[in-house]
Design a protein around this motif. Structure first.
Motif, PDB file in Angstrom:
ATOM      1  N   UNK A 253       0.838  -1.209   0.000  1.00 21.17           N
ATOM      2  CA  UNK A 253       0.000   0.000   0.000  1.00 21.17           C
ATOM      3  C   UNK A 253       0.871   1.257   0.000  1.00 21.17           C
ATOM      4  N   UNK A 254       1.923   1.259   0.824  1.00 20.44           N
ATOM      5  CA  UNK A 254       2.815   2.424   0.884  1.00 20.44           C
ATOM      6  C   UNK A 254       3.535   2.641  -0.445  1.00 20.44           C
ATOM      7  N   UNK A 255       3.938   1.527  -1.093  1.00 18.39           N
ATOM      8  CA  UNK A 255       4.597   1.646  -2.394  1.00 18.39           C
ATOM      9  C   UNK A 255       3.648   2.270  -3.421  1.00 18.39           C
ATOM     10  N   UNK A 256       2.391   1.845  -3.378  1.00 19.37           N
ATOM     11  CA  UNK A 256       1.389   2.407  -4.294  1.00 19.37           C
ATOM     12  C   UNK A 256       1.169   3.893  -4.013  1.00 19.37           C
ATOM     13  N   UNK A 257       1.062   4.248  -2.736  1.00 22.70           N
ATOM     14  CA  UNK A 257       0.873   5.652  -2.363  1.00 22.70           C
ATOM     15  C   UNK A 257       2.069   6.488  -2.815  1.00 22.70           C
ATOM     16  N   UNK A 258       3.288   5.941  -2.617  1.00 17.92           N
ATOM     17  CA  UNK A 258       4.481   6.650  -3.051  1.00 17.92           C
ATOM     18  C   UNK A 258       4.505   6.862  -4.552  1.00 17.92           C
ATOM     19  N   UNK A 259       4.076   5.839  -5.306  1.00 18.66           N
ATOM     20  CA  UNK A 259       4.035   5.956  -6.754  1.00 18.66           C
ATOM     21  C   UNK A 259       3.035   6.990  -7.218  1.00 18.66           C
ATOM     22  N   UNK A 260       1.868   7.012  -6.568  1.00 18.93           N
ATOM     23  CA  UNK A 260       0.837   7.991  -6.926  1.00 18.93           C
ATOM     24  C   UNK A 260       1.290   9.405  -6.569  1.00 18.93           C
ATOM     25  N   UNK A 261       1.934   9.524  -5.422  1.00 18.13           N
ATOM     26  CA  UNK A 261       2.352  10.845  -4.932  1.00 18.13           C
ATOM     27  C   UNK A 261       3.456  11.447  -5.798  1.00 18.13           C
ATOM     28  N   UNK A 262       4.404  10.625  -6.230  1.00 20.49           N
ATOM     29  CA  UNK A 262       5.553  11.141  -6.985  1.00 20.49           C
ATOM     30  C   UNK A 262       5.422  10.964  -8.487  1.00 20.49           C
ATOM     31  N   UNK A 263       4.561  10.051  -8.919  1.00 21.41           N
ATOM     32  CA  UNK A 263       4.451   9.757 -10.337  1.00 21.41           C
ATOM     33  C   UNK A 263       5.625   8.952 -10.855  1.00 21.41           C
ATOM     34  N   UNK A 264       6.439   8.422  -9.940  1.00 18.34           N
ATOM     35  CA  UNK A 264       7.611   7.640 -10.323  1.00 18.34           C
ATOM     36  C   UNK A 264       7.321   6.158 -10.432  1.00 18.34           C
ATOM     37  N   UNK A 265       8.389   5.368 -10.435  1.00 12.24           N
ATOM     38  CA  UNK A 265       8.236   3.920 -10.616  1.00 12.24           C
ATOM     39  C   UNK A 265       8.871   3.106  -9.496  1.00 12.24           C
ATOM     40  N   UNK A 266       9.373   3.787  -8.451  1.00 15.56           N
ATOM     41  CA  UNK A 266      10.054   3.081  -7.368  1.00 15.56           C
ATOM     42  C   UNK A 266       9.331   3.191  -6.036  1.00 15.56           C
ATOM     43  N   UNK A 267       8.075   3.569  -6.055  1.00 14.09           N
ATOM     44  CA  UNK A 267       7.312   3.655  -4.826  1.00 14.09           C
ATOM     45  C   UNK A 267       7.842   4.716  -3.884  1.00 14.09           C
ATOM     46  N   UNK A 268       7.986   4.362  -2.611  1.00 14.03           N
ATOM     47  CA  UNK A 268       8.471   5.310  -1.619  1.00 14.03           C
ATOM     48  C   UNK A 268       9.886   5.789  -1.912  1.00 14.03           C
ATOM     49  N   UNK A 269      10.677   4.966  -2.598  1.00 13.46           N
ATOM     50  CA  UNK A 269      12.071   5.324  -2.881  1.00 13.46           C
ATOM     51  C   UNK A 269      12.184   6.541  -3.795  1.00 13.46           C
ATOM     52  N   UNK A 270      11.087   6.922  -4.458  1.00  9.37           N
ATOM     53  CA  UNK A 270      11.111   8.121  -5.300  1.00  9.37           C
ATOM     54  C   UNK A 270      10.989   9.396  -4.478  1.00  9.37           C
ATOM     55  N   UNK A 271      10.627   9.267  -3.201  1.00  9.57           N
ATOM     56  CA  UNK A 271      10.602  10.420  -2.309  1.00  9.57           C
ATOM     57  C   UNK A 271      12.014  10.604  -1.757  1.00  9.57           C
ATOM     58  N   UNK A 272      12.656  11.742  -1.980  1.00 13.77           N
ATOM     59  CA  UNK A 272      14.063  11.920  -1.588  1.00 13.77           C
ATOM     60  C   UNK A 272      14.373  11.522  -0.148  1.00 13.77           C
ATOM     61  N   UNK A 273      13.508  11.887   0.791  1.00 16.53           N
ATOM     62  CA  UNK A 273      13.760  11.580   2.199  1.00 16.53           C
ATOM     63  C   UNK A 273      13.667  10.087   2.493  1.00 16.53           C
TER      64      UNK A 273
END
Length: 254
Positions: A53-73
């Motif tokens: 779920x967190x990976x999906x949220x991260x992908x939606x939030x950043x528009x990237x392809x690495x889930x939460x890892x696309x958020x710099x922090x």
């Protein structure tokens, strides 16, 4: 200002941030497991679902392809979840194995290993064929994913499968892992999963190290090293056979 300093610190200490985040997720998952399911669903299974779920949220939030890892922090999550630490964790589960008990498993463990590779592979191929897939590369990659979510992408990369096929193989493997996590403590008594020998046979049959380890942890922690050992070996054997022998067989009959 404080937010900027906090973000800079979390980004600079990415791996430590990732450990803290995963620790928090595990803590909450164990709490939910104990309070809401009374231990029937292991915390690891809940944590895996939370991670998806967190990976999906991260992908939606950043528009990237690495889930939460696309958020710099939270970029350290990508390193923590990478192959190096993953393989180290898998190998570490075998350190508590008693060699004498391992030898006692004998032919039963070997048979379980073979069935754990062939049965899910063939079952996934049959479903894939029924769904309209005919390309040998796609069929082999999807079948490999049914062994584990590690064997799937390894096979797909070796054979040159398209990203969508590799995604399907990973999804199948993750679903299998979660099902094994949840079902193991519920079925342990009916299938007599109670000693090192049965744990090794079970690990070989299920093949998924994460699913077997979490499921056995919820059943009897002493069984974890034995189930994890054969499951790990099954994963390695799958990575060897799926893109080679299994692919040649599929291509011959596809």
């Amino acid at each position: 200002m404080i937010a900027d300093i906090l973000t800079a610190t979390l980004t600079a200490q990415g791996l430590l941030t990732a450990f803290a985040l995963i620790g928090l997720v595990m803590l909450l998952s164990e709490f939910i497991s104990a309070r809401l399911t009374r231990g029937r669903i292991h915390g690891s299974a809940i944590a895996v679902l939370a991670g998806l779920v967190l990976a999906w949220v991260g992908g939606v939030f950043t528009g990237g392809s690495k889930g939460l890892a696309d958020i710099p922090a939270l970029a350290g999550v990508g390193l923590m979840g990478g192959a190096m630490l993953r393989d180290f964790a898998i190998v570490a589960t075998a350190y508590e194995v008693d060699v004498a008990r391992l030898r006692a498993a004998g032919g039963a463990a070997v048979t379980a290993l073979l069935l754990g590779l062939v049965v899910p592979f063939l079952a996934a191929i049959m479903v894939a064929r029924a769904s309209g897939y005919t390309d040998p590369v796609a069929l082999t990659t999807i079948g490999a994913g049914a062994i584990t979510y590690i064997v799937g992408p390894v096979t797909g990369s070796a054979l040159g499968a398209t990203p969508d096929i590799m995604a399907i193989s990973i999804a199948i493997g993750v679903l299998k892992s979660i099902l094994v996590m949840v079902a193991t403590p519920l079925l342990a008594r009916p299938i007599r999963l109670s000693d090192s020998r049965s744990a090794m046979v079970f690990g070989g049959m299920m093949a998924t190290t994460s699913g077997v380890s979490a499921g056995l942890a919820a059943t009897d922690r002493a069984l974890v090293p034995y189930g994890a050992l054969t499951a790990t070996f099954s994963t390695g054997l799958g990575c060897l056979l799926a893109p080679s022998l299994f692919f040649l067989v599929v291509r011959a009959f596809a």
